[in-house]
Design a protein around this motif. Structure first.
Motif, PDB file in Angstrom:
ATOM      1  N   LEU A 113       0.834  -1.207   0.000  1.00 28.70           N
ATOM      2  CA  LEU A 113       0.000   0.000   0.000  1.00 28.70           C
ATOM      3  C   LEU A 113       0.867   1.255   0.000  1.00 28.70           C
ATOM      4  O   LEU A 113       0.531   2.254  -0.651  1.00 28.70           O
ATOM      5  N   GLU A 116       1.937   1.820  -3.434  1.00 27.56           N
ATOM      6  CA  GLU A 116       0.841   2.369  -4.225  1.00 27.56           C
ATOM      7  C   GLU A 116       0.685   3.866  -3.991  1.00 27.56           C
ATOM      8  O   GLU A 116       0.496   4.638  -4.934  1.00 27.56           O
ATOM      9  N   VAL A 117       0.773   4.286  -2.732  1.00 26.69           N
ATOM     10  CA  VAL A 117       0.648   5.714  -2.408  1.00 26.69           C
ATOM     11  C   VAL A 117       1.782   6.510  -3.048  1.00 26.69           C
ATOM     12  O   VAL A 117       1.557   7.537  -3.696  1.00 26.69           O
ATOM     13  N   LYS A 120       1.717   7.219  -6.844  1.00 24.26           N
ATOM     14  CA  LYS A 120       0.662   8.086  -7.374  1.00 24.26           C
ATOM     15  C   LYS A 120       0.722   9.461  -6.712  1.00 24.26           C
ATOM     16  O   LYS A 120      -0.158   9.853  -5.948  1.00 24.26           O
ATOM     17  N   PHE A 124      -2.071  11.257  -4.220  1.00 23.15           N
ATOM     18  CA  PHE A 124      -1.731  11.341  -2.801  1.00 23.15           C
ATOM     19  C   PHE A 124      -0.634  12.394  -2.644  1.00 23.15           C
ATOM     20  O   PHE A 124       0.546  12.114  -2.855  1.00 23.15           O
ATOM     21  N   THR A 393      -5.418  13.051   0.780  1.00 23.23           N
ATOM     22  CA  THR A 393      -6.317  12.917  -0.363  1.00 23.23           C
ATOM     23  C   THR A 393      -7.058  14.223  -0.582  1.00 23.23           C
ATOM     24  O   THR A 393      -7.570  14.823   0.366  1.00 23.23           O
ATOM     25  N   THR A 397     -10.424   8.850  -3.185  1.00 20.20           N
ATOM     26  CA  THR A 397      -9.319   8.167  -3.855  1.00 20.20           C
ATOM     27  C   THR A 397      -9.251   6.715  -3.431  1.00 20.20           C
ATOM     28  O   THR A 397      -9.372   6.396  -2.245  1.00 20.20           O
ATOM     29  N   LYS A 398      -9.030   5.824  -4.394  1.00 19.03           N
ATOM     30  CA  LYS A 398      -8.947   4.394  -4.109  1.00 19.03           C
ATOM     31  C   LYS A 398      -7.548   4.033  -3.623  1.00 19.03           C
ATOM     32  O   LYS A 398      -6.543   4.428  -4.209  1.00 19.03           O
ATOM     33  N   LEU A 399      -7.488   3.277  -2.536  1.00 16.15           N
ATOM     34  CA  LEU A 399      -6.229   2.728  -2.027  1.00 16.15           C
ATOM     35  C   LEU A 399      -6.495   1.299  -1.597  1.00 16.15           C
ATOM     36  O   LEU A 399      -7.263   1.057  -0.669  1.00 16.15           O
TER      37      LEU A 399
END
Length: 515
Positions: A113, A116-117, A120, A124, A393, A397-399
């Motif tokens: 995760l 992922e943050v 992007k 984020f 955010t 937002t999808k996480l």
């Protein structure tokens, strides 16, 4: 006239009501709405307190922790450097949150995760932090198109060819410090000294030489201001997230604002001096500022717009802070760890003498220092200069499998990931450089070391100066180990305590011997 008065009064009242509603929504309704969402998602934390959130308790715990050192027998420093975070996670579990003023901050500990943050940056983003931004600035806080432009302009300064050129400045500064120590230890079987001030000054001189082509003395004022700013931030922990914080007339706040002005004047003087030299025909591009100004001129020629004077000042502030504070921390913790683990000090010295003997160092030879590199990786794993990255955010937002509403902050703590036994094994808090024997990728239990090793951040915004920092750390430690052996002084107090970076609060008194 009476009609006009009524109209004016109506407008004023409407504006006040609208403004008042926004304030009430910001300090109460929005936080309570986010709190409800967090609890529905299974997150736990303290109930929201009007305006201050958890800041009072956080500041109190940090102040208490700062007042006393910890046993040197352990590298398990989480509960000491992040006492409130440790308290919350222990109380509520890993799926927990804290309140930074009216902003909830959720802990993200899963490396996937975190990856992922960090991958992007437009979704984020870094939340505005006036104190941090006024100290660092530049690429560290820029977002969107501005960050893309600045990164493109600055990138050439850190390519391999320019790093080779800047190595000369790094090596000269390291040699000067070692010569000073040789004079202090001459004729003595052993000498006790606090190495932290000299290492801190070393990184300052390296930046002055490689970034600005000036002596350390010319940049001394900037370093003095930066160090004072960091101390002032700690004094202002209670008011950091209060609305209108910079207008609160505390002594520390007034001094902080005064220093911001003085720092800008000092940097403007250095930049103006360099620009005038270039205008007079001097071709200066063997330091970061010269390369930056040349790259900026090229950007203006090709795209019509480059960096403004204010932008260049902000990047220079970042050069000074990120280029000195973080690397000096890395070097001093390496000396402390090697003082504790003498067997690795011996191994590193034998390797350095095998590669370079007692002679001069060269840039190409640094890559052959495999053992020293393993040691440096392990040190920065245990004592990362940036212990937490914060993102926020701006829209839903999808996480992972969650949709996070706007206004939620995400706490990505390298120190948590670096000390996690599920990732690094039961010996996660022990000093074991051999875990990096096959590189970063293979250093963890799960074979995903690149996601779990975050001293320089990650994603597109990974630290632009990481190779510069590694070159300086290798050079400094190689020069020191060539000439000296060292161990902890009985007066040493173990206290890695953070504000922005992670310096030794009580210094690093060591017993030094010539070899």
């Amino acid at each position: 006239m009476e009609t006009w008065s009524k109209i004016v009064m109506t407008i004023v009242i409407s504006v006040l009501v609208r403004w008042g509603w926004k304030v009430i929504d910001w300090v109460w309704f929005k936080p309570k709405k986010l709190e409800k969402w967090l609890r529905n998602e299974g997150y736990k934390g303290n109930p929201y307190k009007l305006i201050t959130g958890d800041m009072k308790d956080l500041a109190t715990m940090m102040k208490e922790a700062k007042s006393k050192p910890i046993p040197i027998t352990t590298h398990d420093i989480n509960s000491y450097i992040l006492p409130f975070d440790h308290h919350i996670i222990t109380k509520y579990g890993e799926k927990s949150f804290v309140w930074f003023g009216p902003h909830p901050r959720v802990y993200v500990r899963d490396p996937e995760l975190i990856k992922e943050v960090l991958s992007k940056p437009n979704e984020f983003q870094k939340p505005p932090e006036p104190l941090r931004d006024s100290i660092f600035g530049g690429l560290l806080v820029a977002e969107g198109h501005k960050w893309t432009k600045h990164r493109r302009i600055i990138d050439p300064a850190f390519n391999l060819q320019n790093l080779k050129i800047m190595f000369l400045g790094i090596y000269s500064s390291c040699s000067d410090m070692v010569q000073k120590w040789e004079l202090l230890t001459a004729g003595n079987e052993s000498t006790e000294m606090d190495v932290w001030p000299d290492i801190n000054n070393l990184s300052g001189e390296v930046i002055s030489r490689t970034a600005f082509g000036s002596s350390y003395e010319e940049g001394m004022k900037i370093f003095q201001i930066n160090r004072e700013q960091i101390n002032l931030v700690f004094q202002m922990l209670f008011i950091i997230h209060l609305p209108g914080r910079r207008f609160i007339p505390t002594k520390a706040n007034k001094k902080f604002q005064q220093n911001v002005h003085e720092l800008r004047l000092a940097l403007t003087g250095i930049i103006d001096k360099r620009k005038k030299a270039i205008e007079m025909g001097e071709h200066i591009r063997d330091d970061l500022l010269g390369i930056l100004l040349e790259s900026n001129s090229k950007e203006i020629e090709e795209n019509g717009v480059g960096m403004s004077m204010e932008d260049v000042i902000e990047e220079c502030k970042l050069f000074y802070m990120a280029g000195s504070e973080t690397t000096s921390n890395w070097i001093v913790w390496t000396m402390i760890c090697l003082s504790l683990h003498q067997e690795w000090q011996v191994k590193a010295r034998e390797e350095i003498l095998q590669v370079f003997g007692k002679g001069e160092l060269d840039f190409e030879g640094l890559k052959d220092l495999k053992i020293l590199t393993m040691i440096l990786y392990e040190v920065i794993r245990l004592y990362p200069p940036a212990i937490m990255y914060v993102r926020t955010t701006l829209k839903e937002t999808k996480l992972g499998n969650m949709m996070i509403p706007p206004g939620v902050q995400l706490a990505l703590a390298p120190i948590h990931v670096h000390h996690d036994p599920k990732i690094w094994g039961k010996d996660a808090t022990e000093f074991k450089p051999e875990r990096f024997a096959e590189g970063v990728v293979n250093a963890t239990n799960n074979g995903k070391g690149t996601n779990s090793f975050l001293p320089f951040g990650g994603g597109p915004r990974v630290c632009i100066g990481q190779n510069f920092a590694m070159t300086e750390a290798r050079t400094a430690m190689a020069k020191i180990l060539q000439r000296f052996s060292f161990e902890l002084s009985p007066s040493y107090k173990h206290s890695p305590f953070p504000v922005f970076t992670l310096p030794p609060q009580f210094g690093a008194p060591l017993i030094i011997r010539n070899v």
